[in-house]
Enzyme design. Structure first.
Site, PDB file in Angstrom:
ATOM      1  N   THR A  97     -48.255  12.459   1.839  1.00  0.00           N
ATOM      2  CA  THR A  97     -47.022  12.785   2.561  1.00  0.00           C
ATOM      3  C   THR A  97     -45.949  11.791   2.128  1.00  0.00           C
ATOM      4  O   THR A  97     -46.014  10.612   2.457  1.00  0.00           O
ATOM      5  CB  THR A  97     -47.235  12.716   4.084  1.00  0.00           C
ATOM      6  OG1 THR A  97     -48.205  13.682   4.458  1.00  0.00           O
ATOM      7  CG2 THR A  97     -45.934  13.009   4.821  1.00  0.00           C
ATOM      8  N   LYS A 172     -43.522  19.320   5.240  1.00  0.00           N
ATOM      9  CA  LYS A 172     -44.471  18.422   5.896  1.00  0.00           C
ATOM     10  C   LYS A 172     -43.752  17.448   6.829  1.00  0.00           C
ATOM     11  O   LYS A 172     -44.217  17.173   7.948  1.00  0.00           O
ATOM     12  CB  LYS A 172     -45.277  17.650   4.840  1.00  0.00           C
ATOM     13  CG  LYS A 172     -46.230  16.605   5.428  1.00  0.00           C
ATOM     14  CD  LYS A 172     -47.304  17.222   6.319  1.00  0.00           C
ATOM     15  CE  LYS A 172     -48.043  16.191   7.148  1.00  0.00           C
ATOM     16  NZ  LYS A 172     -48.904  15.299   6.390  1.00  0.00           N
ATOM     17  N   LYS A 240     -44.043   6.260   9.744  1.00  0.00           N
ATOM     18  CA  LYS A 240     -43.475   6.411   8.395  1.00  0.00           C
ATOM     19  C   LYS A 240     -42.900   7.815   8.222  1.00  0.00           C
ATOM     20  O   LYS A 240     -41.805   8.001   7.683  1.00  0.00           O
ATOM     21  CB  LYS A 240     -44.560   6.116   7.359  1.00  0.00           C
ATOM     22  CG  LYS A 240     -44.178   6.370   5.905  1.00  0.00           C
ATOM     23  CD  LYS A 240     -44.708   7.689   5.370  1.00  0.00           C
ATOM     24  CE  LYS A 240     -46.201   7.796   5.385  1.00  0.00           C
ATOM     25  NZ  LYS A 240     -46.671   9.088   4.808  1.00  0.00           N
TER      26      LYS A 240
END
Length: 291
Positions: A97, A172, A240
Site C-alpha cells: 500500500t 486502496k 500511514k
C-alpha cells in the site's frame, strides 16, 4: 504449478499470502530483509533468494509486499534490488500500500528496462490473507494482470483491474481512509455506551442487526471489549494510510475533516506506544488508562 514466482516481503500479510500460494501448489522463491523470516516458508517448500535481484533473476514475475513507500522504493532501487535484473519478459507486481507517486516511480523504472509492471494493493488483513479472501486492486500492464490471475485467485476472493498505474494505489487509500474513520467512530461508540451505563456487548448485538452491520465491527468488536489488540493490521500502517489519503485529498482540494480527525487519533495512539498493535487499539485513545 507452472513457472516459479518471486515473493519479496514476509511480514504479517506477505507471509500469509506466500504460504497460501505454496499450499495451492505454486513454486516460490522468497526474500525478506530479515532472512530468518524465510525459514517457515522453506518448510512449506519455498526456495530462498539472497537478494531481491537474485529473486527477480530466477523468476518470470515477482511480487513485492512491503510495509510502506520507503520500503517499496528501497527494494526496487537499492543495491541488489529489483532493477538490477528486471528486463524484457520479466514482470514486477507491487502489492504494497503506497501512494500513486511511489507506484508511478517504480513503474517508470521497471518499464524503462523493458519489464512489465502492475500495482496490486489488497484490501483485507491477516485472516483474509490466510483464507485467500483478499480483494485485489490492480492497475498497470493488463497482460501481467492476466498472467498473475491464477495467483490472485488463490490470494483473493475478487480482483479488480482499474486501468492506469496509480488507480490501484488511490482506490486502496480511499478504502483504508474510510476504514480508519469508521474504526474511530466505532471506538467512540463503544466507550460512549459503556460510560452511559449500557452494556457494550449489547451495542455490538444491536449494530450487527442494524443497517450499519459490517464484518469489521463483528470481527473487531469482541476483542476490543477485552482490550485484545493482537495485530492483524498494525496501527502504524493504518496511520500511514490515513496520511497518504489526506495527501491525496490535498492534491484534489477535497475537505476531509473526518479523516483528518481520525488521523490525529491514530497519531495519538502511536505516541502512546500502540503502533505495533492492531489498528483497533485506537480505542485506547478514547478509553484512556493503561492496557
Amino acid at each position: 504449478m507452472g513457472e516459479e514466482i518471486g515473493f519479496l516481503g514476509l511480514g504479517i500479510m506477505g507471509k500469509a499470502m506466500a504460504v497460501n500460494l505454496l499450499r495451492h501448489g505454486f513454486k516460490l522463491t522468497v526474500w525478506n530483509r530479515t532472512l530468518s523470516k524465510c525459514d517457515e516458508l522453506v518448510e512449506h517448500g519455498a526456495s530462498v533468494g539472497e537478494t531481491p535481484a537474485a529473486v527477480v533473476k530466477k523468476c518470470k514475475y515477482t511480487i513485492g509486499m512491503l510495509s510502506d513507500p520507503a520500503a517499496a522504493l528501497s527494494v526496487v532501487f537499492d543495491k541488489d534490488g529489483v532493477l538490477e535484473h528486471i528486463c524484457t519478459g520479466k514482470g514486477y507486481i507491487d502489492m504494497s500500500t503506497v501512494d500513486a507517486d511511489t507506484s508511478s516511480k517504480i513503474s517508470e523504472a521497471i518499464t524503462s528496462k523493458g519489464g512489465h509492471f502492475l500495482e496490486a494493493p489488497v484490501s483485507g488483513s491477516k485472516k483474509p490473507a490466510e483464507d485467500g479472501q483478499l480483494v485485489i486492486l490492480a492497475a498497470g500492464e493488463k497482460a501481467l494482470y492476466e498472467e498473475a490471475l491464477p495467483a490472485f485467485n488463490v490470494m483473493g476472493k475478487k480482483s479488480f483491474f482499474l486501468g492506469h498505474v496509480g488507480n490501484g494505489a488511490r482506490m486502496k487509500l480511499v478504502v483504508n481512509m474510510i476504514m480508519g474513520s469508521m474504526m474511530n467512530a466505532f471506538s467512540e461508540g463503544l466507550e460512549l455506551a459503556d460510560r452511559s451505563g449500557l452494556n457494550p456487548q449489547t451495542l455490538l448485538d444491536v449494530l450487527d442487526l442494524a443497517a450499519i452491520a459490517n464484518p469489521m465491527f463483528k470481527m473487531k468488536g469482541p476483542p476490543m471489549l477485552q482490550n485484545n489488540y493482537t495485530p492483524a493490521f498494525p496501527l502504524k500502517h493504518q496511520q500511514k494510510d490515513m496520511r497518504l489519503a489526506l495527501a491525496l485529498g490535498d492534491e484534489n482540494a477535497i475537505s476531509m475533516p473526518v479523516a483528518a480527525a481520525a488521523n490525529e487519533a491514530f497519531k495519538k495512539a502511536r505516541n502512546l506506544g500502540l503502533g505495533d498493535l492492531d489498528f483497533s487499539a485506537v480505542h485506547q485513545t478514547v478509553k484512556g488508562g493503561e492496557l
